[in-house]
Scaffold this active site. Structure first.
Site, PDB file in Angstrom:
ATOM      1  N   CYS A   6       1.096   9.398  -5.010  1.00 45.93           N
ATOM      2  CA  CYS A   6      -0.425   8.345  -5.119  1.00 45.93           C
ATOM      3  C   CYS A   6       0.022   7.900  -6.784  1.00 45.93           C
ATOM      4  CB  CYS A   6      -1.940   9.784  -6.084  1.00 45.93           C
ATOM      5  SG  CYS A   6      -1.874  11.117  -4.730  1.00 45.93           S
ATOM      6  N   GLU A   7      -0.042   6.194  -6.436  1.00 44.67           N
ATOM      7  CA  GLU A   7      -0.400   6.131  -7.320  1.00 44.67           C
ATOM      8  C   GLU A   7      -1.273   5.017  -7.978  1.00 44.67           C
ATOM      9  OE1 GLU A   7       2.221   2.558  -6.758  1.00 44.67           O
ATOM     10  OE2 GLU A   7       3.190   3.243  -4.740  1.00 44.67           O
TER      11      GLU A   7
END
Length: 265
Positions: A2-3
């Site tokens: 994820c970012e």
């Protein structure tokens, strides 16, 4: 993985190119195709947009860039699912009410055992979905709730509680997160698997100060509105999303942002 992305500014700004570039990390080639979300603070409330589809080709982002009001605080998340189905209820950021204001949370990582810990029926906060991230958010709010019973608590006790909670969670897995209570954004860095398979920083920080009546191009494509006067801008991201100097945060480091500046308790 994820970012995460966060913007904190002294004066209201519109998110344009930075958000679009960040969303491009959610294109199918990156593997981050399991949903995205962006939250804009408006006082004690949050304007939240999210969907469980890839961000890279989302028509919602066109709408957001055309119609979203300026904000001083923005938090966004691109999801690569590790726990929980690909659904709206599992899409971040997550929001809850505490102390008469909306709090929000976004997480990058993978935690073990946290879902079972959040299942206590005596708790006030319960997850709607099945992710470790939302369970961690609920547990964090359980820790913070006593501080908010008598009104808005000072920054110091808030930061101490968040730091102690983060230290307790790190042995369970990877725990990079952004947490906002509407006044402050807390960014906690742990570690992150890099594109080449190595382990590196979990969050990066950048600060930009613009001189009075400056005429330079908007930083990271984020347009100042209104474009008058000085502007302070701070960014947090899982990976640097603009040109310029970004500082990697150390494992266990927490930064607190408000009004585009680092805050000290």
């Amino acid at each position: 993985m994820c970012e995460l992305f966060c913007l904190s500014a002294r004066k209201p700004m519109r998110a344009s190119f930075s958000l679009r570039k960040f969303a491009g990390h959610g294109a199918p080639a990156t593997g981050n195709v399991d949903g995205w979300g962006v939250a804009f603070h408006e006082g004690h409330e949050v304007r939240l947009y999210k969907e469980p589809e890839p961000a890279g080709n989302s028509q919602w982002l066109d709408f957001i860039e055309r119609h979203t009001l300026p904000t001083r605080q923005l938090v966004s998340h691109i999801r690569h699912a590790t726990q929980g189905a690909n659904s709206l209820s599992n899409t971040q950021p997550f929001v809850r009410e505490l102390g008469g204001r909306t709090h929000l949370f976004a997480h990058n990582g993978d935690l073990k055992e946290v879902t079972a810990r959040a299942a206590d029926p005596a708790h006030r906060f319960h997850p709607v979905g099945q992710t470790d991230s939302e369970s961690a958010f609920c547990l964090l709010l359980e820790r913070l709730a006593p501080l908010w019973r008598g009104g808005v608590p000072p920054l110091g006790p808030r930061l101490e509680t968040i730091a102690a909670f983060a230290a307790a969670m790190r042995p369970l897995g990877t725990f990079n997160f952004l947490y906002s209570d509407g006044e402050f954004v807390f960014g906690h860095a742990h570690r992150r698997r890099q594109a080449d398979g190595t382990t590196g920083p979990g969050l990066w920080f950048r600060h930009r100060h613009r001189a009075e009546h400056g005429t330079s191009q908007p930083e990271a494509g984020v347009a100042l509105h209104p474009a008058d006067g000085a502007q302070d801008l701070s960014l947090l991201a899982s990976v640097p999303v603009t040109a310029g100097h970004w500082r990697p945060l150390a494992e266990g480091e927490i930064v607190v942002l408000a009004g585009g500046e680092l805050q000290n308790p």
